[in-house]
Design a protein around this motif. Structure first.
Motif, PDB file in Angstrom:
ATOM      1  N   ARG A 160      24.149  35.202  44.355  1.00  0.00           N
ATOM      2  CA  ARG A 160      25.507  35.455  43.863  1.00  0.00           C
ATOM      3  C   ARG A 160      25.675  36.906  43.419  1.00  0.00           C
ATOM      4  O   ARG A 160      26.733  37.501  43.602  1.00  0.00           O
ATOM      5  CB  ARG A 160      25.822  34.493  42.717  1.00  0.00           C
ATOM      6  CG  ARG A 160      26.006  33.057  43.198  1.00  0.00           C
ATOM      7  CD  ARG A 160      26.150  32.081  42.055  1.00  0.00           C
ATOM      8  NE  ARG A 160      26.583  30.769  42.535  1.00  0.00           N
ATOM      9  CZ  ARG A 160      26.787  29.709  41.761  1.00  0.00           C
ATOM     10  NH1 ARG A 160      26.582  29.809  40.458  1.00  0.00           N
ATOM     11  NH2 ARG A 160      27.196  28.573  42.272  1.00  0.00           N
ATOM     12  N   SER A 167      25.994  39.007  46.490  1.00  0.00           N
ATOM     13  CA  SER A 167      27.338  38.796  47.027  1.00  0.00           C
ATOM     14  C   SER A 167      28.351  39.661  46.279  1.00  0.00           C
ATOM     15  O   SER A 167      29.237  40.279  46.888  1.00  0.00           O
ATOM     16  CB  SER A 167      27.719  37.312  46.891  1.00  0.00           C
ATOM     17  OG  SER A 167      29.034  37.080  47.317  1.00  0.00           O
ATOM     18  N   GLY A 168      28.197  39.740  44.958  1.00  0.00           N
ATOM     19  CA  GLY A 168      29.083  40.580  44.152  1.00  0.00           C
ATOM     20  C   GLY A 168      28.924  42.055  44.483  1.00  0.00           C
ATOM     21  O   GLY A 168      29.903  42.802  44.552  1.00  0.00           O
ATOM     22  N   SER A 184      25.651  40.909  54.927  1.00  0.00           N
ATOM     23  CA  SER A 184      26.696  39.917  54.668  1.00  0.00           C
ATOM     24  C   SER A 184      26.473  38.650  55.469  1.00  0.00           C
ATOM     25  O   SER A 184      26.660  37.535  54.964  1.00  0.00           O
ATOM     26  CB  SER A 184      28.072  40.504  55.005  1.00  0.00           C
ATOM     27  OG  SER A 184      28.354  41.609  54.200  1.00  0.00           O
ATOM     28  N   VAL A 238      37.802  42.365  41.706  1.00  0.00           N
ATOM     29  CA  VAL A 238      38.038  41.095  41.022  1.00  0.00           C
ATOM     30  C   VAL A 238      37.128  40.010  41.577  1.00  0.00           C
ATOM     31  O   VAL A 238      36.504  39.249  40.823  1.00  0.00           O
ATOM     32  CB  VAL A 238      39.520  40.675  41.157  1.00  0.00           C
ATOM     33  CG1 VAL A 238      39.738  39.295  40.543  1.00  0.00           C
ATOM     34  CG2 VAL A 238      40.431  41.702  40.479  1.00  0.00           C
ATOM     35  N   GLU A 239      37.004  39.951  42.905  1.00  0.00           N
ATOM     36  CA  GLU A 239      36.115  38.959  43.520  1.00  0.00           C
ATOM     37  C   GLU A 239      34.660  39.220  43.133  1.00  0.00           C
ATOM     38  O   GLU A 239      33.898  38.282  42.896  1.00  0.00           O
ATOM     39  CB  GLU A 239      36.270  38.998  45.043  1.00  0.00           C
ATOM     40  CG  GLU A 239      37.625  38.531  45.534  1.00  0.00           C
ATOM     41  CD  GLU A 239      37.795  38.766  47.019  1.00  0.00           C
ATOM     42  OE1 GLU A 239      37.295  37.947  47.811  1.00  0.00           O
ATOM     43  OE2 GLU A 239      38.415  39.779  47.382  1.00  0.00           O
ATOM     44  N   ALA A 240      34.296  40.489  43.079  1.00  0.00           N
ATOM     45  CA  ALA A 240      32.929  40.842  42.684  1.00  0.00           C
ATOM     46  C   ALA A 240      32.652  40.370  41.263  1.00  0.00           C
ATOM     47  O   ALA A 240      31.567  39.839  40.964  1.00  0.00           O
ATOM     48  CB  ALA A 240      32.724  42.354  42.786  1.00  0.00           C
ATOM     49  N   LEU A 264      30.733  42.858  47.693  1.00  0.00           N
ATOM     50  CA  LEU A 264      32.176  42.923  47.436  1.00  0.00           C
ATOM     51  C   LEU A 264      32.550  44.207  46.697  1.00  0.00           C
ATOM     52  O   LEU A 264      33.590  44.799  46.944  1.00  0.00           O
ATOM     53  CB  LEU A 264      32.618  41.699  46.631  1.00  0.00           C
ATOM     54  CG  LEU A 264      32.633  40.367  47.394  1.00  0.00           C
ATOM     55  CD1 LEU A 264      32.737  39.200  46.425  1.00  0.00           C
ATOM     56  CD2 LEU A 264      33.779  40.334  48.396  1.00  0.00           C
ATOM     57  N   TYR A 311      33.905  37.803  39.718  1.00  0.00           N
ATOM     58  CA  TYR A 311      33.673  36.360  39.732  1.00  0.00           C
ATOM     59  C   TYR A 311      32.250  36.029  40.192  1.00  0.00           C
ATOM     60  O   TYR A 311      31.621  35.108  39.677  1.00  0.00           O
ATOM     61  CB  TYR A 311      34.683  35.669  40.646  1.00  0.00           C
ATOM     62  CG  TYR A 311      36.083  35.597  40.087  1.00  0.00           C
ATOM     63  CD1 TYR A 311      36.306  35.254  38.753  1.00  0.00           C
ATOM     64  CD2 TYR A 311      37.187  35.889  40.874  1.00  0.00           C
ATOM     65  CE1 TYR A 311      37.584  35.192  38.227  1.00  0.00           C
ATOM     66  CE2 TYR A 311      38.479  35.828  40.355  1.00  0.00           C
ATOM     67  CZ  TYR A 311      38.669  35.475  39.038  1.00  0.00           C
ATOM     68  OH  TYR A 311      39.937  35.414  38.526  1.00  0.00           O
ATOM     69  N   ARG A 312      31.742  36.806  41.144  1.00  0.00           N
ATOM     70  CA  ARG A 312      30.376  36.544  41.653  1.00  0.00           C
ATOM     71  C   ARG A 312      29.327  36.854  40.579  1.00  0.00           C
ATOM     72  O   ARG A 312      28.365  36.116  40.416  1.00  0.00           O
ATOM     73  CB  ARG A 312      30.106  37.391  42.903  1.00  0.00           C
ATOM     74  CG  ARG A 312      30.971  37.080  44.092  1.00  0.00           C
ATOM     75  CD  ARG A 312      30.832  35.658  44.593  1.00  0.00           C
ATOM     76  NE  ARG A 312      31.481  35.471  45.868  1.00  0.00           N
ATOM     77  CZ  ARG A 312      32.785  35.331  46.061  1.00  0.00           C
ATOM     78  NH1 ARG A 312      33.588  35.360  45.019  1.00  0.00           N
ATOM     79  NH2 ARG A 312      33.287  35.167  47.264  1.00  0.00           N
ATOM     80  N   ARG A 330      36.421  45.318  46.371  1.00  0.00           N
ATOM     81  CA  ARG A 330      37.073  44.055  45.989  1.00  0.00           C
ATOM     82  C   ARG A 330      36.545  43.665  44.603  1.00  0.00           C
ATOM     83  O   ARG A 330      35.721  42.772  44.439  1.00  0.00           O
ATOM     84  CB  ARG A 330      36.791  42.992  47.047  1.00  0.00           C
ATOM     85  CG  ARG A 330      37.462  43.309  48.375  1.00  0.00           C
ATOM     86  CD  ARG A 330      36.858  42.624  49.559  1.00  0.00           C
ATOM     87  NE  ARG A 330      36.980  41.172  49.507  1.00  0.00           N
ATOM     88  CZ  ARG A 330      36.510  40.359  50.464  1.00  0.00           C
ATOM     89  NH1 ARG A 330      35.899  40.881  51.529  1.00  0.00           N
ATOM     90  NH2 ARG A 330      36.648  39.057  50.357  1.00  0.00           N
TER      91      ARG A 330
END
Length: 229
Positions: free
Chosen positions: A54, A57-58, A17, A68-70, A61, A72-73, A66
């Protein structure tokens, strides 16, 4: 990140991270801001790198629940490279969990254009078809419910052509016939076939479900015979 998947190296997720945070700062520099990810169908080498960052990053997450955030990534990664198979698969998997069947349909279809024999995408598209059949969102749904079910069946059978031992496809056929099409004879056939596979190739929860459904079929038949008498 790959090392952190092993139990003894779980702490490396934090390190991944930190490294990722520093890498993503590059994408925010004034010298590159607005100059990348302009056409996801014609990605540059920088776009490919941005998509990878990206996507990772997903995944981090996702590991941290997480979702929903994942999501988006993964979608951000696809805005850099629309041919990114892993990001499409990650996006579709989350979408199915949220009943986003049209989103899953789009991603699985794109994956199969790039990799026609991708087993997970083939089965996943079948699940998406099954969901679309009962989705209250009428967007683009020009087929009747049974037509969508037939498309789902075709996908599962296509998966079995790719790999005859694809137990997920076998289970999904039983599930579709039993819970959606009310065809107990076909459901029984596929559930028995699923239970006939080695336990190592099947899921415990799915085996229990298959046994319960077979017991329900037997009970229904017994009641019908009793009523006839």
């Amino acid at each position: 990140f790959q090392q952190s998947k092993r139990r003894r190296y779980r702490s490396k997720l934090t390190l991944a991270s930190l490294v990722l945070t520093e890498a993503l700062k590059v994408l925010k520099k004034d010298s590159v801001k607005g100059k990348y990810c302009k056409d996801p169908n014609k990605p540059t080498s920088f776009d490919l790198a941005a998509a990878q960052l990206r996507n990772i990053s997903g995944l981090i997450l996702l590991r941290r629940k997480r979702l929903v955030e994942a999501m988006y990534r993964f979608e951000a990664a696809l805005k850099c490279n629309n041919d990114f198979v892993e990001a499409h698969m990650n996006r579709a998997a989350i979408a199915l969990g949220f009943r986003g069947y049209w989103i899953a349909h789009t991603s699985f279809t794109q994956v199969l254009k790039l990799q026609p024999k991708n087993l997970d995408a083939t089965i996943g598209l079948g699940v998406a078809y099954r969901g679309i059949a009962t989705d209250p969102d009428p967007r683009g749904r020009k087929k009747q419910r049974d037509e969508w079910y037939k498309l789902a069946i075709a996908q599962y059978k296509k998966a079995l052509q790719i790999n005859p031992a694809a137990t997920d496809a076998i289970y999904n056929l039983g599930h579709l016939y039993m819970d959606y099409m009310n065809n107990v004879n076909e459901a029984e056939k596929w559930y028995k076939q699923y239970l006939g596979k080695p336990k190592s190739q099947t899921a415990r929860a799915a085996r229990k479900e298959a046994k319960d459904q077979l017991a329900e079929i037997a009970y229904q038949r017994a009641m019908i015979e009793k009523m006839k008498k």
